[in-house]
Design an enzyme around this catalytic site. Structure first.
Site, short mmCIF file in Angstrom:
data_model
loop_
_atom_site.label_atom_id
_atom_site.label_comp_id
_atom_site.label_asym_id
_atom_site.label_seq_id
_atom_site.Cartn_x
_atom_site.Cartn_y
_atom_site.Cartn_z
N GLU A 89 0.82 -1.20 0.00
CA GLU A 89 0.00 0.00 0.00
C GLU A 89 0.86 1.26 0.00
OE1 GLU A 89 -3.06 2.84 0.34
OE2 GLU A 89 -2.95 0.83 -0.50
N HIS A 200 -11.84 5.82 -7.72
CA HIS A 200 -10.37 5.83 -7.71
C HIS A 200 -9.82 5.14 -8.96
CE1 HIS A 200 -6.57 6.55 -5.90
NE2 HIS A 200 -6.30 5.29 -5.62
#
Length: 389
Positions: A89, A200
């Site tokens: 991430e 997104h």
């Protein structure tokens, strides 16, 4: 009958554009591709919430290398540290940040001949940069105000400027990538809310499309055809179909509906038209504060999402193949036709493999990459097709 002029020599800098602009733009295109594909890997490996805070990861600029017991940060109360996921991430955020810097450079270069152009782009960037530490201190209202002000400056500039030097597209791309960063933040803080996750994905692909269009325009290598206008309309129509299908794919993934039909294809749970709930499956806005990881919809709702995704896939595939046939009949575009047809067939095969093989990570990531490559082909054609003077 289609006629084609002799292809002009490629000029590696469009008149009025900084001479190395196209090189920076192509670098940004490559980096954007990497961000999207790696982002799909992060999402599909269930690492999207592995850094509960933003933009840091458990208070670190990089990522933690120890378990929760060795880390003194409030984020550990939200989610225990999983080192093998956290690096994914945070590395994704770092690559995306690098892309943001490249887009900022492009915007500054494109605006340098506009009255106070560099000042406007720089002011917008400074406002957004100041918003980040305010957000980290919990001053969310002030941070939002600064970010909105920065976005407003860029959008106003994009509306006022022409695009002869690509300043309009560059400013718009920077505005999109700033909003994309906000969506990335909300993806984490709103616990994988499906509408944000889908947004997104679309934001990333919009950024990629704008960069690819800008890179081709800066390279200045037009394909001149007598019927270019008509062909561009074909491309736009198929591009719309692809965008709808990509959005549905994002909605399917965000709601964990990829295996709603189990491993059945073309049937779904053994039926051609199983029980479904379209109304519940396509509620776009639900409450904030719910953890959406793993999905919250029942089986009938997820089946509805999967059915719509499959039906739209047929429509999009038909459009892509029809465009490929149209290109195949046009001298000079047969290579593009073959490429488009191969990518469309490969994308369908990957989608079927996702279902039959229970969503293996490598196949699922390749399916996302295939969508990006299809988008690249269509945007490239749209950017390069020109009528004969």
């Amino acid at each position: 009958m289609t006629t084609q002029a002799k292809p002009p020599a490629i000029r590696y800098a469009k008149p009025g554009v900084y001479r190395h602009f196209h090189r920076i733009a192509w670098l940004a295109v490559a980096l954007a591709l990497g961000v999207i594909v790696f982002g799909a890997f992060v999402r599909l490996s269930n690492a999207g919430l592995s850094c509960p805070d933003w933009p840091t990861c458990y208070g670190r600029a990089a990522w933690p290398t120890a378990t929760s017991g060795a880390i003194d940060h409030v984020a550990t109360a939200i989610r225990p540290v999983e080192v093998h996921k956290a690096w994914r991430e945070q590395l994704h955020r770092m690559i995306a940040g690098s892309l943001g810097v490249l887009v900022l450079v492009l915007a500054l270069l494109a605006a340098r001949k506009r009255p106070r152009g560099v000042l406007q782009v720089a002011a917008a960037a400074v406002l957004v940069a100041l918003a980040i530490p305010l957000y980290m201190r919990g001053m969310h209202a002030a941070a939002s105000a600064l970010a909105i002000a920065g976005e407003a400056i860029l959008l106003f500039a994009a509306l006022r400027w022409s695009n002869i030097d690509l300043s309009r597209t560059a400013a718009l791309t920077l505005a999109v990538i700033i909003f994309q960063a906000l969506l990335g933040m909300w993806t984490v803080t709103w616990l994988l809310k499906p509408i944000v996750v889908m947004g997104h994905l679309l934001g990333g692909l919009t950024t990629f499309a704008l960069l690819a269009w800008m890179a081709w325009r800066a390279t200045h290598s037009p394909i001149r055809l007598a019927d270019a206008l008509q062909l561009r309309r074909w491309v736009v129509a198929v591009l719309v179909l692809l965008a709808v299908q990509i959005a549905l794919g994002g909605w399917t993934s965000a709601n964990y509906a990829a295996l709603a039909c189990a491993n059945d294809f073309p049937k779904c749970v053994g039926q051609w038209w199983p029980p479904h709930d379209f109304r519940e499956g396509f509620v776009l806005w639900r409450g904030i504060g719910v953890d959406y990881e793993g999905g919250i919809l029942d089986g009938a709702s997820r089946i509805a999402i999967q059915l719509v995704h499959r039906m739209m896939a047929v429509v999009a595939f038909t459009g892509l193949i029809a465009l490929a046939v149209r290109l195949l009949r046009t001298p000079g575009l047969r290579g593009w036709a073959v490429l488009l047809a191969l990518l469309a067939c490969s994308q369908v095969a990957l989608g079927i493999a996702n279902v039959k093989l229970s969503l293996p990570l490598d196949v699922a990531v390749a399916h996302n990459a295939g969508a990006v490559l299809l988008l690249f082909v269509l945007v490239s054609l749209l950017a390069r097709l020109r009528a004969i003077d």
